[in-house]
Design an enzyme around this catalytic site. Sequence first.
Site, PDB file in Angstrom:
ATOM      1  N   TYR A 146       0.815  -1.210   0.000  1.00 28.05           N
ATOM      2  CA  TYR A 146       0.000   0.000   0.000  1.00 28.05           C
ATOM      3  C   TYR A 146       0.855   1.270   0.000  1.00 28.05           C
ATOM      4  CZ  TYR A 146      -4.048  -2.959   1.132  1.00 28.05           C
ATOM      5  OH  TYR A 146      -5.042  -3.904   1.120  1.00 28.05           O
ATOM      6  N   LYS A 192       3.606 -15.681   2.413  1.00 31.42           N
ATOM      7  CA  LYS A 192       3.609 -16.442   1.161  1.00 31.42           C
ATOM      8  C   LYS A 192       5.064 -16.708   0.784  1.00 31.42           C
ATOM      9  CE  LYS A 192       1.135 -18.347  -2.147  1.00 31.42           C
ATOM     10  NZ  LYS A 192       0.364 -19.586  -1.870  1.00 31.42           N
ATOM     11  N   ASP A 224      -3.017 -18.513   1.849  1.00 34.79           N
ATOM     12  CA  ASP A 224      -4.177 -19.244   1.339  1.00 34.79           C
ATOM     13  C   ASP A 224      -4.657 -20.283   2.341  1.00 34.79           C
ATOM     14  OD1 ASP A 224      -1.712 -20.382   0.848  1.00 34.79           O
ATOM     15  OD2 ASP A 224      -2.177 -21.065  -1.171  1.00 34.79           O
ATOM     16  N   ASP A 248      -5.462  -6.999   5.731  1.00 37.92           N
ATOM     17  CA  ASP A 248      -6.662  -6.310   5.270  1.00 37.92           C
ATOM     18  C   ASP A 248      -7.712  -7.321   4.822  1.00 37.92           C
ATOM     19  OD1 ASP A 248      -8.488  -4.500   4.279  1.00 37.92           O
ATOM     20  OD2 ASP A 248      -7.135  -3.582   2.838  1.00 37.92           O
ATOM     21  N   ASP A 252     -11.178  -8.929   7.236  1.00 41.62           N
ATOM     22  CA  ASP A 252     -12.555  -8.805   6.743  1.00 41.62           C
ATOM     23  C   ASP A 252     -13.210 -10.176   6.611  1.00 41.62           C
ATOM     24  OD1 ASP A 252     -12.352  -6.099   6.678  1.00 41.62           O
ATOM     25  OD2 ASP A 252     -12.533  -5.871   4.513  1.00 41.62           O
TER      26      ASP A 252
END
Length: 365
Positions: A146, A192, A224, A248, A252
């Site tokens: 970001y 990852k 994942d 993020d 959620d």
Amino acid sequence: MKRYTIAVLPGDGIGPEVIAQAVRVLEAVGERFDIRFALETCPVGAAGVRAANSPLPPETRRAVTRSNAVLLGAVGDPALDGGGGAAPRELRPETGLLTLRKLLDVYANLRPVAVHPALAGCSPLKADRLRGVDLLVVRELTGGVYYGEPRGRNGKRAVNTLAYTTAEIERIARVAFEAARGRRRLVTSVDKANVLEVSQLWRETVTQVGRAYPDVRLEHCYVDTAAMRLVSEPASLDVVLTENMFGDILSDEAAVLAGSLGLLPSASLGPGPGLFEPVHGSAPPLAGRNVANPIGAIATVGLLLRHGLELPEGADAVDQAIAAALDAGARTPDIALAGEAAIGTAEMGARIAEFVLAEALEGLS
């Protein structure tokens, strides 16, 4: 009388409505515990663009840096949505939010997720999967893709940069391990590392930091796999440590466990004033209809009191009042099951504030 200055940034969409109820409960806490909260309300996001042609106006910058804590609603407006190219990047509400986080250096985002027994039927997961769910997502908030440079778009090609330093990883890892010591002493670090060099550095650094916490068990998990575990065995997770973008998304997803995004709070902490905001977005279609769930914003006040002002008694009063309202059957439309009566945003806030004060009366009787 204790005195604290709170910068209140209602934001966009449903932000002003839910923050009004959060402030109502904050003032009830002040009345109960003889605390004075000096509130300074300032625009941010699309509201800031309308007021001062900036998603983080100068007056807002000044207010947040001189406050003891910052209470934020939500930012976002389809008219300024970057996805459609409707506004330049410097005028998008999300740019104001990212700039605010960087300004305050609130690098550690805490997102607790627990399932209230009365709301087990609101989640799409079966009740047996929800039993014992009580987890904390610790998300790095001021680094990663970001904020990474270079970034940009040139015709049909675009680039974003994912970057972390060892120091950035170390400080967020320490937050996670310290939090785990007060919980079930398990940190699940998400990365990852099989394909990303940044994740390889993340995994190596977290492992190194973990050696200073022999009383806390550390496990590594690909993102994942973590996403699958959140819905298949969420009770197996305690503290979930992750970088900015993964956090993020996963936080959620975790909201599904509680039954609604409208229920969840967050705290963003750093060396100065903390930034406290509900997890949900601005939800423009719900704005002005008195249907938004204010519990996430009100629970955020609990985190503000606990982590931002070190007032645990006030935080406990907020948490207990939310639980009491839910136990008494108070439901906004997002958490009302078929046949259950729903109340509005303002009435939910009023009921929770009443329970804060009622608990004080019970303590005197």
